[in-house]
Design a protein around this motif. Structure first.
Motif, mmCIF file in Angstrom:
data_model
loop_
_atom_site.group_PDB
_atom_site.id
_atom_site.type_symbol
_atom_site.label_atom_id
_atom_site.label_comp_id
_atom_site.label_asym_id
_atom_site.label_seq_id
_atom_site.Cartn_x
_atom_site.Cartn_y
_atom_site.Cartn_z
ATOM 1 N N ILE A 147 0.844 -1.186 0.000
ATOM 2 C CA ILE A 147 0.000 0.000 0.000
ATOM 3 C C ILE A 147 0.884 1.242 0.000
ATOM 4 N N GLY A 148 0.440 2.244 -0.717
ATOM 5 C CA GLY A 148 1.116 3.529 -0.733
ATOM 6 C C GLY A 148 0.068 4.615 -0.654
ATOM 7 N N GLY A 149 0.498 5.834 -0.391
ATOM 8 C CA GLY A 149 -0.478 6.908 -0.332
ATOM 9 C C GLY A 149 0.001 8.083 0.473
ATOM 10 N N GLY A 150 -0.960 8.744 1.114
ATOM 11 C CA GLY A 150 -0.651 9.950 1.861
ATOM 12 C C GLY A 150 -0.507 9.723 3.349
ATOM 13 N N PHE A 151 -0.320 8.488 3.782
ATOM 14 C CA PHE A 151 -0.210 8.201 5.209
ATOM 15 C C PHE A 151 1.253 8.238 5.670
ATOM 16 N N GLY A 152 1.446 8.521 6.935
ATOM 17 C CA GLY A 152 2.770 8.433 7.544
ATOM 18 C C GLY A 152 2.840 7.297 8.541
ATOM 19 N N ASP A 177 9.512 10.239 0.324
ATOM 20 C CA ASP A 177 9.372 11.593 0.862
ATOM 21 C C ASP A 177 8.103 12.284 0.366
ATOM 22 N N GLY A 178 7.206 11.537 -0.272
ATOM 23 C CA GLY A 178 5.927 12.067 -0.733
ATOM 24 C C GLY A 178 4.968 10.926 -1.004
ATOM 25 N N ALA A 179 3.756 11.262 -1.391
ATOM 26 C CA ALA A 179 2.699 10.263 -1.550
ATOM 27 C C ALA A 179 2.887 9.409 -2.801
ATOM 28 N N VAL A 180 2.513 8.129 -2.691
ATOM 29 C CA VAL A 180 2.447 7.213 -3.830
ATOM 30 C C VAL A 180 1.010 7.210 -4.342
ATOM 31 N N SER A 181 0.833 7.385 -5.659
ATOM 32 C CA SER A 181 -0.520 7.462 -6.216
ATOM 33 C C SER A 181 -0.827 6.372 -7.226
ATOM 34 N N ALA A 182 0.178 5.568 -7.626
ATOM 35 C CA ALA A 182 -0.074 4.518 -8.618
ATOM 36 C C ALA A 182 0.966 3.416 -8.485
ATOM 37 N N PHE A 183 0.528 2.179 -8.760
ATOM 38 C CA PHE A 183 1.414 1.018 -8.765
ATOM 39 C C PHE A 183 1.241 0.252 -10.075
ATOM 40 N N ALA A 184 2.280 -0.499 -10.462
ATOM 41 C CA ALA A 184 2.188 -1.445 -11.575
ATOM 42 C C ALA A 184 3.315 -2.459 -11.428
ATOM 43 N N ILE A 185 3.122 -3.639 -12.013
ATOM 44 C CA ILE A 185 4.169 -4.661 -12.034
ATOM 45 C C ILE A 185 4.654 -4.793 -13.468
ATOM 46 N N PHE A 186 5.942 -4.512 -13.675
ATOM 47 C CA PHE A 186 6.528 -4.513 -15.011
ATOM 48 C C PHE A 186 7.867 -5.228 -14.955
ATOM 49 N N ASN A 187 8.058 -6.201 -15.844
ATOM 50 C CA ASN A 187 9.293 -7.001 -15.876
ATOM 51 C C ASN A 187 9.612 -7.593 -14.503
ATOM 52 N N ASN A 188 8.555 -8.061 -13.834
ATOM 53 C CA ASN A 188 8.669 -8.722 -12.535
ATOM 54 C C ASN A 188 9.218 -7.808 -11.446
ATOM 55 N N GLU A 189 9.050 -6.510 -11.627
ATOM 56 C CA GLU A 189 9.421 -5.542 -10.602
ATOM 57 C C GLU A 189 8.215 -4.667 -10.276
ATOM 58 N N LEU A 190 8.184 -4.151 -9.058
ATOM 59 C CA LEU A 190 7.104 -3.277 -8.622
ATOM 60 C C LEU A 190 7.473 -1.829 -8.932
#
Length: 451
Positions: A147-152, A177-190
């Motif tokens: 999970i990523g986002g605006g939480f600390g 050092d800032g919020a994560v807003s999107a994820f994807a799995i590409f070439n077996n990496e996050l």
């Protein structure tokens, strides 16, 4: 010449009727008495389309901003009344649905904030240490839910924007050092995109990749934030959308870029405002957002890419697009609009392309004898030979599409090649389409059958 004109006229007529917008009509989503309803996210799970956003009802069915569609009706997923912001992610992990966003008190439960888990009966908090203290996006990668986002914090434990859940406890995954807003799995990496510029002190401008052990920079990054990530599994590239103009390797891009694992590329001149969502449908790239210009053309909110230029989708859509997903052979489009293709449809609409029309474009060139494709034997149940003559002595692409219009195989054609021998013995039985492209233009198309 007259015969060619008649052929192209008939082709254009067929093409226009085989690509259509479909309204949801009475099944549209809305908030009674409030014109600002919208959809944030789609996710296909177990043959159902899940949607979340700012909506309350579909017809007489109350959904509280989260529901699933089985192609005939909407259904609620428990009692999802909440307060604050809406949902931003829906993810399946260990056979349970996880729902994250900007909400608090999910299901009127004051211990479920920003992230909840559905156990087929009730909504539950995730873990025992407490809830995240800010908005959440999520993705399943290998054996954990990230999970990523605006939480600390999660509860009283410091995580700073990203954490991993293994089904029983939370794990640290370095610090953004800032919020994560999107994820994807590409070439077996996050891959993670968002509003950050470093990971644990290492520069990573708005996008980073995780190999399971540590985070890395992605081609020098971007000069603005990332809102969406989409992998084209056939072309094996990652599309990135957001609000940026240049990459770290000095490639000029506008609000959308393509990453092949080594280099950044422009995509058709990009857009003039934020790209919120990216999808692949019938082997073609679609982008939605707040923009009103694509490349050099006025194309508001939703566009598709033909390999060279951006095109309007049918007669267009009425307002910003935030979500897209392919479900049961149709492209579902969600956002803040009230009309699509001239049809009344609140928040959600469907775009359909008949498989037989795939790759028939206005750029199809005159079918001269030298440009025709010959396939034999046809039908086949084993090896086939595809013969062709390239109009120019340059490399080309030979693409095979299945009956759903999905890109199935792709072959590079050398400048001196005039045939390909392909083994189809392990292919599923059915109709396939063979297309030859050179310099972005499709000059011939032939249908063949595998028995």
């Amino acid at each position: 010449m007259k015969n060619l004109f008649v052929f192209l006229l008939a082709l254009t007529s067929y093409f226009s009727y085989s690509q259509v917008w479909k309204s949801f009509g009475a099944d549209s989503l809305y908030i009674p008495g409030n014109p600002t309803s919208y959809i944030n996210i789609f996710k296909v799970i177990n043959s159902k389309l899940y949607a979340t956003g700012a909506f309350m009802k579909s017809g007489d069915t109350t959904l509280w901003g989260f529901g699933n569609w089985d192609s005939t009706k909407w259904s609620a997923v428990g009692f999802t009344k909440s307060y604050g912001g809406g949902g931003f992610c829906i993810e399946l992990f260990q056979n349970k649905i996880y729902y994250g966003g900007g909400f608090i008190n999910l299901s009127d439960n004051d211990i479920i904030d920003y992230l909840g888990c559905w156990n087929d009966t009730t909504w539950q908090p995730v873990g025992s240490i407490g809830s995240p203290n800010g908005s959440v996006r999520a993705i399943s990668f290998k054996d954990k839910l990230y999970i990523g986002g605006g939480f600390g914090y999660i509860g009283s434990t410091y995580f700073n924007g990203i954490a991993a859940w293994d089904g029983s406890q939370w794990h640290h995954v370095e610090n953004f050092d800032g919020a994560v807003s999107a994820f994807a799995i590409f070439n077996n990496e996050l891959y993670a995109g968002g509003f950050f510029t470093s990971v644990s002190g290492t520069p990573a401008y708005f996008i980073a990749r995780y190999d399971g052990a540590q985070w890395h920079d992605v081609g020098g990054g971007l000069d603005g934030y990332v809102k969406s990530l989409k992998v084209d599994t056939v072309e094996n590239v990652l599309y990135v959308g957001g609000a940026f103009f240049n990459t770290g390797d000095n490639t000029h891009v506008r609000f959308i870029a393509k990453w092949d694992g080594s280099h950044w590329y422009d995509v058709g001149g990009g857009f003039n405002q934020d790209v919120e969502t990216i999808e692949i449908y019938r082997g073609q790239l679609y982008a939605g957002g707040y923009f009103d210009t694509a490349g050099t053309q006025r194309i508001p909110y939703l566009a598709k890419f033909n390999g060279n230029n951006w095109e309007q989708v049918g007669s267009g859509i009425g307002n910003a697009v935030f979500a897209m997903a392919e479900y049961k052979d149709e492209l579902y489009v969600g956002g803040q609009f009230k009309h699509a293709g001239g049809l009344a449809s609140s928040c959600i609409a469907k775009w359909y392309i008949h498989p037989d029309s795939v790759n028939v474009t206005t750029e199809l060139q005159a079918s001269t004898k030298e440009q025709q494709i010959k396939i034999y034997p046809n039908p086949t149940n084993g090896n086939i030979t595809i013969e062709f003559t390239l109009p120019e002595k340059q490399k080309a692409l030979l693409k095979i599409y299945n009956s759903k219009g999905e890109l199935f195989r792709k072959f590079i054609v050398a400048e001196n090649e005039n045939q390909k021998n392909i083994d189809t013995s392990k292919w599923a039985k059915g109709v396939y389409y063979c297309v030859v492209e050179q310099k972005g233009k499709r000059f011939s198309q032939v249908k063949f059958i595998v028995e």
